[in-house]
Motif scaffolding. Structure first.
Motif, mmCIF file in Angstrom:
data_model
loop_
_atom_site.group_PDB
_atom_site.id
_atom_site.type_symbol
_atom_site.label_atom_id
_atom_site.label_comp_id
_atom_site.label_asym_id
_atom_site.label_seq_id
_atom_site.Cartn_x
_atom_site.Cartn_y
_atom_site.Cartn_z
ATOM 1 N N THR A 79 -23.842 -62.085 -75.862
ATOM 2 C CA THR A 79 -22.982 -62.109 -74.707
ATOM 3 C C THR A 79 -21.606 -61.715 -75.241
ATOM 4 O O THR A 79 -20.994 -60.756 -74.412
ATOM 5 C CB THR A 79 -23.062 -63.438 -73.794
ATOM 6 N N GLY A 80 -20.951 -62.170 -76.172
ATOM 7 C CA GLY A 80 -19.891 -61.961 -76.713
ATOM 8 C C GLY A 80 -19.692 -60.476 -77.061
ATOM 9 O O GLY A 80 -18.763 -59.772 -77.155
ATOM 10 N N GLN A 81 -20.792 -59.726 -77.526
ATOM 11 C CA GLN A 81 -21.066 -58.447 -77.826
ATOM 12 C C GLN A 81 -20.536 -57.418 -76.591
ATOM 13 O O GLN A 81 -19.957 -56.279 -76.759
ATOM 14 C CB GLN A 81 -22.170 -58.004 -78.473
ATOM 15 N N ASN A 82 -20.411 -58.031 -75.319
ATOM 16 C CA ASN A 82 -20.348 -57.290 -74.420
ATOM 17 C C ASN A 82 -18.803 -56.634 -74.343
ATOM 18 O O ASN A 82 -18.578 -55.421 -73.880
ATOM 19 C CB ASN A 82 -20.177 -58.179 -73.013
ATOM 20 N N ALA B 164 -23.413 -42.945 -71.640
ATOM 21 C CA ALA B 164 -24.432 -43.191 -71.032
ATOM 22 C C ALA B 164 -25.447 -44.275 -71.573
ATOM 23 O O ALA B 164 -25.827 -45.443 -71.062
ATOM 24 C CB ALA B 164 -25.536 -42.032 -70.524
ATOM 25 N N PHE B 165 -25.528 -44.231 -72.984
ATOM 26 C CA PHE B 165 -26.231 -45.312 -73.537
ATOM 27 C C PHE B 165 -25.560 -46.694 -73.618
ATOM 28 O O PHE B 165 -26.138 -47.547 -73.159
ATOM 29 C CB PHE B 165 -26.185 -44.854 -75.261
ATOM 30 N N TYR B 166 -24.202 -46.524 -73.608
ATOM 31 C CA TYR B 166 -23.524 -48.115 -73.640
ATOM 32 C C TYR B 166 -23.627 -48.540 -72.331
ATOM 33 O O TYR B 166 -23.479 -49.947 -72.151
ATOM 34 C CB TYR B 166 -22.255 -48.135 -74.466
ATOM 35 N N GLY C 188 -25.930 -52.622 -68.840
ATOM 36 C CA GLY C 188 -26.637 -52.972 -67.619
ATOM 37 C C GLY C 188 -27.940 -53.897 -68.094
ATOM 38 O O GLY C 188 -28.397 -54.753 -66.910
ATOM 39 N N GLU C 189 -28.559 -53.792 -69.097
ATOM 40 C CA GLU C 189 -29.495 -54.517 -69.390
ATOM 41 C C GLU C 189 -29.494 -55.810 -70.040
ATOM 42 O O GLU C 189 -30.227 -56.665 -69.869
ATOM 43 C CB GLU C 189 -30.353 -53.760 -70.319
ATOM 44 N N ARG D 168 -34.389 -63.087 -68.995
ATOM 45 C CA ARG D 168 -35.818 -63.474 -69.800
ATOM 46 C C ARG D 168 -35.775 -64.382 -70.994
ATOM 47 O O ARG D 168 -36.794 -65.050 -71.169
ATOM 48 C CB ARG D 168 -36.451 -62.092 -70.178
ATOM 49 N N TRP D 169 -34.760 -64.268 -71.971
ATOM 50 C CA TRP D 169 -34.573 -64.926 -72.917
ATOM 51 C C TRP D 169 -34.681 -66.596 -72.536
ATOM 52 O O TRP D 169 -34.983 -67.549 -73.043
ATOM 53 C CB TRP D 169 -33.348 -64.893 -73.810
ATOM 54 N N HIS D 170 -33.864 -66.868 -71.570
ATOM 55 C CA HIS D 170 -33.707 -68.278 -71.041
ATOM 56 C C HIS D 170 -35.056 -68.818 -70.381
ATOM 57 O O HIS D 170 -35.399 -70.031 -70.500
ATOM 58 C CB HIS D 170 -32.405 -68.582 -70.232
ATOM 59 N N GLN D 171 -35.669 -67.805 -69.577
ATOM 60 C CA GLN D 171 -36.997 -68.363 -69.366
ATOM 61 C C GLN D 171 -37.923 -68.681 -70.381
ATOM 62 O O GLN D 171 -38.750 -69.498 -70.247
ATOM 63 C CB GLN D 171 -37.504 -67.250 -68.365
#
Length: 152
Positions: free
Chosen positions: A96-99, A131-133, A138-139, A146-149
């Motif tokens: 998340t910090g990589q945001n 566009a890639f970043y 957004g993903e 999904r990871w937390h689930q």
């Protein structure tokens, strides 16, 4: 060869991998201590002793690991020393910090796009970069959800 020696060799190999991935040497070795310890928490003095490193270098490594959210400081009633441990959600927190890095890449691409003409190959490359970043940013929420689930 005893288990403790093999254990520490694996920790040092992990630290080398982290260093190759861009982490500062002492931060990588300190993170390896957190990953391989069998204790609930460790102190800076314990880390310095295990790594045979100076208190100052360990202090700097702890500060950087705290800053990126990989470790946390624990309350330690009755102790004059600070205790630290690897966060339960360390990897999701780091990701998340990589945001901020992704945002910086987006801004750099946008600045480049603004200075180039549409027909310019640089404009096309910068547009693709943006566009890639933008897609990656957004993903991230769905990926972390999904990871937390999965991890409950």
């Amino acid at each position: 060869m005893n288990d403790r020696y093999e254990h520490w060799q694996a920790a040092e190999r992990l630290a080398l991998t982290l260093i190759q991935g861009g982490l500062q040497r002492m931060a990588a070795r300190t993170l390896a201590v957190f990953l391989f310890t069998d204790q609930e928490s460790v102190t800076a003095g314990e880390i310095a002793g295990q790594l045979e490193a100076s208190a100052g270098s360990v202090s700097g490594a702890i500060k950087s690991l705290l800053t990126v959210g990989l470790i946390e400081r624990l309350p330690s009633p009755g102790s004059r020393r600070e205790h630290y441990r690897l966060r339960d959600d360390a990897w999701a927190t780091l990701f998340t910090g990589q945001n901020t890095v992704i945002q910086a890449m987006l801004q750099a691409a946008a600045a480049g796009i603004a200075t180039t003409d549409e027909g310019d190959p640089a404009h096309q490359r910068l547009t693709q970069m943006h566009a890639f970043y933008d897609f990656l940013l957004g993903e991230i929420p769905a990926l972390l959800h999904r990871w937390h689930q999965q991890t409950g």
